[in-house]
Each structure stands twice: as C-alpha cells, then as structure tokens.
Design a protein around this motif. Sequence first.
Motif, PDB file in Angstrom:
ATOM      1  N   MET A  13      42.766  41.283  43.855  1.00  6.95           N
ATOM      2  CA  MET A  13      43.114  41.523  42.463  1.00  6.95           C
ATOM      3  C   MET A  13      43.114  43.007  42.116  1.00  6.95           C
ATOM      4  SD  MET A  13      43.782  38.632  41.082  1.00  6.95           S
ATOM      5  CE  MET A  13      43.819  39.256  39.413  1.00  6.95           C
ATOM      6  N   ASP A  14      43.974  43.347  41.162  1.00 11.84           N
ATOM      7  CA  ASP A  14      43.936  44.691  40.586  1.00 11.84           C
ATOM      8  C   ASP A  14      42.612  44.851  39.841  1.00 11.84           C
ATOM      9  OD1 ASP A  14      44.493  46.468  37.996  1.00 11.84           O
ATOM     10  OD2 ASP A  14      45.780  47.157  39.628  1.00 11.84           O
ATOM     11  N   PRO A  15      41.865  45.950  40.046  1.00  7.03           N
ATOM     12  CA  PRO A  15      40.543  46.089  39.417  1.00  7.03           C
ATOM     13  C   PRO A  15      40.573  46.004  37.901  1.00  7.03           C
ATOM     14  CG  PRO A  15      41.277  48.168  40.388  1.00  7.03           C
ATOM     15  CD  PRO A  15      42.191  47.109  40.881  1.00  7.03           C
ATOM     16  N   ASN A  16      41.634  46.519  37.268  1.00  7.61           N
ATOM     17  CA  ASN A  16      41.727  46.446  35.809  1.00  7.61           C
ATOM     18  C   ASN A  16      41.880  45.010  35.328  1.00  7.61           C
ATOM     19  OD1 ASN A  16      41.620  49.300  35.310  1.00  7.61           O
ATOM     20  ND2 ASN A  16      43.720  49.433  36.082  1.00  7.61           N
ATOM     21  N   VAL A  17      42.736  44.251  35.998  1.00 14.18           N
ATOM     22  CA  VAL A  17      42.941  42.847  35.628  1.00 14.18           C
ATOM     23  C   VAL A  17      41.675  42.043  35.886  1.00 14.18           C
ATOM     24  CG1 VAL A  17      44.295  40.779  36.095  1.00 14.18           C
ATOM     25  CG2 VAL A  17      45.408  43.019  36.082  1.00 14.18           C
ATOM     26  N   LEU A  18      41.026  42.301  37.021  1.00 10.03           N
ATOM     27  CA  LEU A  18      39.817  41.554  37.377  1.00 10.03           C
ATOM     28  C   LEU A  18      38.702  41.790  36.364  1.00 10.03           C
ATOM     29  CD1 LEU A  18      38.436  39.730  39.492  1.00 10.03           C
ATOM     30  CD2 LEU A  18      37.696  41.808  40.672  1.00 10.03           C
ATOM     31  N   ASN A  19      38.547  43.005  35.914  1.00 10.75           N
ATOM     32  CA  ASN A  19      37.477  43.311  34.972  1.00 10.75           C
ATOM     33  C   ASN A  19      37.804  42.868  33.553  1.00 10.75           C
ATOM     34  OD1 ASN A  19      35.155  45.197  36.193  1.00 10.75           O
ATOM     35  ND2 ASN A  19      37.066  45.710  37.227  1.00 10.75           N
ATOM     36  N   ASP A  41      49.746  41.054  39.579  1.00  8.67           N
ATOM     37  CA  ASP A  41      48.404  41.601  39.387  1.00  8.67           C
ATOM     38  C   ASP A  41      47.632  41.706  40.691  1.00  8.67           C
ATOM     39  OD1 ASP A  41      48.862  41.672  36.638  1.00  8.67           O
ATOM     40  OD2 ASP A  41      48.135  39.622  36.348  1.00  8.67           O
ATOM     41  N   TRP A  42      48.276  41.373  41.779  1.00  3.60           N
ATOM     42  CA  TRP A  42      47.608  41.414  43.077  1.00  3.60           C
ATOM     43  C   TRP A  42      47.908  42.741  43.776  1.00  3.60           C
ATOM     44  CZ3 TRP A  42      46.808  36.310  46.118  1.00  3.60           C
ATOM     45  CH2 TRP A  42      46.383  35.315  45.237  1.00  3.60           C
ATOM     46  N   THR A  43      46.973  43.160  44.625  1.00  3.83           N
ATOM     47  CA  THR A  43      47.138  44.422  45.339  1.00  3.83           C
ATOM     48  C   THR A  43      46.332  44.400  46.636  1.00  3.83           C
ATOM     49  OG1 THR A  43      46.789  46.828  45.233  1.00  3.83           O
ATOM     50  CG2 THR A  43      45.219  45.436  44.049  1.00  3.83           C
ATOM     51  N   LEU A  44      46.778  45.180  47.593  1.00  6.05           N
ATOM     52  CA  LEU A  44      46.070  45.334  48.869  1.00  6.05           C
ATOM     53  C   LEU A  44      45.313  46.652  48.923  1.00  6.05           C
ATOM     54  CD1 LEU A  44      48.815  44.035  51.341  1.00  6.05           C
ATOM     55  CD2 LEU A  44      46.786  42.802  50.545  1.00  6.05           C
ATOM     56  N   GLU A  45      45.139  47.274  47.759  1.00 10.93           N
ATOM     57  CA  GLU A  45      44.504  48.587  47.707  1.00 10.93           C
ATOM     58  C   GLU A  45      43.079  48.559  48.256  1.00 10.93           C
ATOM     59  OE1 GLU A  45      44.200  52.685  46.952  1.00 10.93           O
ATOM     60  OE2 GLU A  45      45.909  51.311  47.077  1.00 10.93           O
ATOM     61  N   ALA A  46      42.326  47.506  47.927  1.00  9.27           N
ATOM     62  CA  ALA A  46      40.938  47.425  48.400  1.00  9.27           C
ATOM     63  C   ALA A  46      40.879  47.382  49.919  1.00  9.27           C
ATOM     64  CB  ALA A  46      40.249  46.203  47.802  1.00  9.27           C
ATOM     65  N   LEU A  55      40.010  35.606  46.423  1.00 14.02           N
ATOM     66  CA  LEU A  55      41.021  35.951  45.413  1.00 14.02           C
ATOM     67  C   LEU A  55      40.706  37.291  44.754  1.00 14.02           C
ATOM     68  CD1 LEU A  55      41.545  32.461  43.715  1.00 14.02           C
ATOM     69  CD2 LEU A  55      43.059  33.612  45.341  1.00 14.02           C
ATOM     70  N   ALA A  56      39.430  37.537  44.461  1.00 15.69           N
ATOM     71  CA  ALA A  56      39.051  38.784  43.796  1.00 15.69           C
ATOM     72  C   ALA A  56      39.326  40.002  44.663  1.00 15.69           C
ATOM     73  CB  ALA A  56      37.571  38.744  43.402  1.00 15.69           C
ATOM     74  N   LEU A 116      35.722  46.275  43.214  1.00 12.77           N
ATOM     75  CA  LEU A 116      36.745  45.601  44.007  1.00 12.77           C
ATOM     76  C   LEU A 116      36.463  45.739  45.501  1.00 12.77           C
ATOM     77  CD1 LEU A 116      39.463  44.097  43.976  1.00 12.77           C
ATOM     78  CD2 LEU A 116      40.598  46.327  44.024  1.00 12.77           C
ATOM     79  N   LEU A 117      35.955  46.891  45.909  1.00  9.05           N
ATOM     80  CA  LEU A 117      35.672  47.122  47.320  1.00  9.05           C
ATOM     81  C   LEU A 117      34.603  46.173  47.856  1.00  9.05           C
ATOM     82  CD1 LEU A 117      35.684  51.032  47.447  1.00  9.05           C
ATOM     83  CD2 LEU A 117      37.397  49.488  48.398  1.00  9.05           C
ATOM     84  N   LYS A 118      33.724  45.721  46.971  1.00  5.48           N
ATOM     85  CA  LYS A 118      32.669  44.792  47.405  1.00  5.48           C
ATOM     86  C   LYS A 118      33.275  43.530  47.991  1.00  5.48           C
ATOM     87  CE  LYS A 118      29.181  46.208  44.004  1.00  5.48           C
ATOM     88  NZ  LYS A 118      28.300  45.739  42.899  1.00  5.48           N
ATOM     89  N   TYR A 119      34.263  42.962  47.283  1.00  5.58           N
ATOM     90  CA  TYR A 119      34.858  41.699  47.732  1.00  5.58           C
ATOM     91  C   TYR A 119      35.620  41.880  49.038  1.00  5.58           C
ATOM     92  CZ  TYR A 119      33.761  40.401  42.916  1.00  5.58           C
ATOM     93  OH  TYR A 119      33.113  40.173  41.741  1.00  5.58           O
ATOM     94  N   ALA A 120      36.375  42.947  49.153  1.00  3.17           N
ATOM     95  CA  ALA A 120      37.135  43.192  50.378  1.00  3.17           C
ATOM     96  C   ALA A 120      36.205  43.420  51.563  1.00  3.17           C
ATOM     97  CB  ALA A 120      38.062  44.393  50.191  1.00  3.17           C
ATOM     98  N   THR A 121      35.086  44.105  51.329  1.00  2.26           N
ATOM     99  CA  THR A 121      34.138  44.363  52.411  1.00  2.26           C
ATOM    100  C   THR A 121      33.478  43.074  52.881  1.00  2.26           C
ATOM    101  OG1 THR A 121      33.678  46.502  51.357  1.00  2.26           O
ATOM    102  CG2 THR A 121      32.212  45.810  53.119  1.00  2.26           C
ATOM    103  N   ILE A 122      33.178  42.169  51.945  1.00  8.27           N
ATOM    104  CA  ILE A 122      32.601  40.879  52.315  1.00  8.27           C
ATOM    105  C   ILE A 122      33.549  40.098  53.218  1.00  8.27           C
ATOM    106  CG2 ILE A 122      31.885  38.634  51.424  1.00  8.27           C
ATOM    107  CD1 ILE A 122      30.830  40.069  48.946  1.00  8.27           C
ATOM    108  N   ILE A 123      34.827  40.084  52.870  1.00  8.19           N
ATOM    109  CA  ILE A 123      35.817  39.353  53.665  1.00  8.19           C
ATOM    110  C   ILE A 123      35.936  39.953  55.056  1.00  8.19           C
ATOM    111  CG2 ILE A 123      38.226  38.665  53.833  1.00  8.19           C
ATOM    112  CD1 ILE A 123      36.656  37.214  51.678  1.00  8.19           C
ATOM    113  N   VAL A 124      36.019  41.279  55.138  1.00 12.44           N
ATOM    114  CA  VAL A 124      36.166  41.949  56.428  1.00 12.44           C
ATOM    115  C   VAL A 124      34.953  41.687  57.317  1.00 12.44           C
ATOM    116  CG1 VAL A 124      36.295  44.209  57.540  1.00 12.44           C
ATOM    117  CG2 VAL A 124      37.721  43.725  55.557  1.00 12.44           C
TER     118      VAL A 124
END
Length: 298
Positions: free
Chosen positions: A44-50, A60-65, A40-41, A263-271
């Motif tokens: 998430m938009d980094p501003n909302v997540l933090n 509040d969701w985004t595919l930017e990461a 889920l993280a 935010l990039l940490k979570y996306a990298t873990i998933i990939v």
Amino acid sequence: MMETRRMKLGLSDRVILGVGFTLLGLFVIAVFVPLAYVVLASFMDPNVLNNQGISFNFKDWTLEAYRRVLGNAMIWRGFANSFFYSAAFTVISVFVTLLAAYPMSKKDFVGRKFFNIIFVITMFFGGGMIPTFILINNLHLVNTVWAIILPGAFNVWNMILARTYYQSIPTELREASSLDGANELQHFFKIMMPVCKPIIAVLALWSFVGMWNSYFDAMIYLNDADMQPLQLVLRSILVQNTPQPGMIADIQSTAEMSKVAELLKYATIIVSSLPLLIMYPFFQKYFDKGIMVGSVKG
C-alpha cells in the motif's frame, strides 16, 4: 454412503463436530486475517494506508517498500548471516542429536539410565544467562559465529524424539547388518540414516526455524554489526522504529519519514518470512510421519 454416515451420527456427535469445526474456523481466521493484512499493507501507498487503511484500488498500491528494503545492503547482509547461522546450526544440531540418540535407544547400552537422568535434569535446570555468558566469554567465543551456533546445538527434547524413532525401527535390521559384517558406525551411517529421513526432516525443520527466528543470543554475543542476523535488523525496524540508514534518507519531511518507516515494517516482515514459507512444502511429506513418532504403540 454420505447419507448413511449422516444417519449414524447422533445429536451429540453433530454438536461436537459443529463446535469443533467452528473453533477450527475461528482459529484459521485468527491466523489468516493478520497475515493477509500484513501482505496487503506491504504493497500500500503509505499515505493511503495511514489515512483510510487497506484499499483494493490498484492505483493506491506501490512496490516502493520492497524497493527500499531489497535495495538496502544491511538487509541483504542480515539475510545472508541468518541463512548461514541457520544452515550451520541445523547441520550440527541434527548430527549431534542423532549421534546422542542412537546409543540411548539401545537397551544394552551401559549407563543408559544414568545418562537419561542427566539429560532430563538439563531440561528443567540451567545455569542462567550470566553464567552462560561468562562461560562463552572464557572460551573466547564472544563476537564469533560459534557463540550463536554451539550453545544450543544439542536439544534434549529432540534427542528423546530421535531416540523414540530409533526404537520403532525393527531390531532385525541390526541383526541383518551384523551378519553382513557391519560395525556400529557402518550400521548407523549406511543403514539407519536412510531409514530415518522423516525424523531428520522434522529435526532439521525445527532447528532451522528456531535459529532463523532467534535474535536474543546474537544481541548478547555479537558486537560487530556486520555479523548481525536478519532478525536483529528486523527488530531495529519493528521494535525500535529505526530503519537502516539509506532506506528513508531521501525523505525530508519527518511525517513522511514516519509513514515510510511504518510501511517498511510490513515489507520487512514478508521478506524475512519467505525462506520459511518456501521450506514447509518440501518438508511436509516427512513432517506428518516424523511428528507422530511414539504416538502409536504396537
């Protein structure tokens, strides 16, 4: 039927089952909650997540990461390197392990006990990191793919597992192939290999996962950044908090860069986890059978 079964269970049985199911439920929650949070993280938009954490408002969701991660050349290069190392290591490791386990499974093999002792000793005693590095360096393997693939290609525990599986195969099969004129090599490749699919699948899965998650050997032996596996790239993002150039280069504010890096940490873990998640369902039918090798004696 269910009512009869429940009546047969005594109080102590129900207590034990209740405790077991409770512990199993807690274990599942302990595994599922962090995984769900990371997934889920990553959207998430980094501003909302933090500021407020996980939000289920799709605005509040985004595919930017994922856009930044998948658009980075170093990630793709590391992904390709990891896949190559893992695939090559799996093929070599499984092949060498099966070849070593086959003669060790034969009771008439001369020197069987001696080699067993030698193999077991290596499970408890090793030369250490510095002598191993000196050996790899003297063999001129530093900064080559062979420094990653060859040193750990043979695993004694996997050999013991394969040997046990061989011993569970009826000896009449060897006698039948001998009557047909097959030698040991023909028997091994044409008879034993098709029969050993479950143990081959288990060894291949363990070898692939082990190499895919490995980064320490690459960190020691590889000097060229273009040869680094995905796990080293992931390590630089997760541990050293230094995303690859170009992933956040268009962000000017230091605070914004920190948020995007998080935010990039979570996306990298998933990939980096996707190949393993895709592999498991295909190996599952063999895994249950292969993992139970030697647990039941006839």
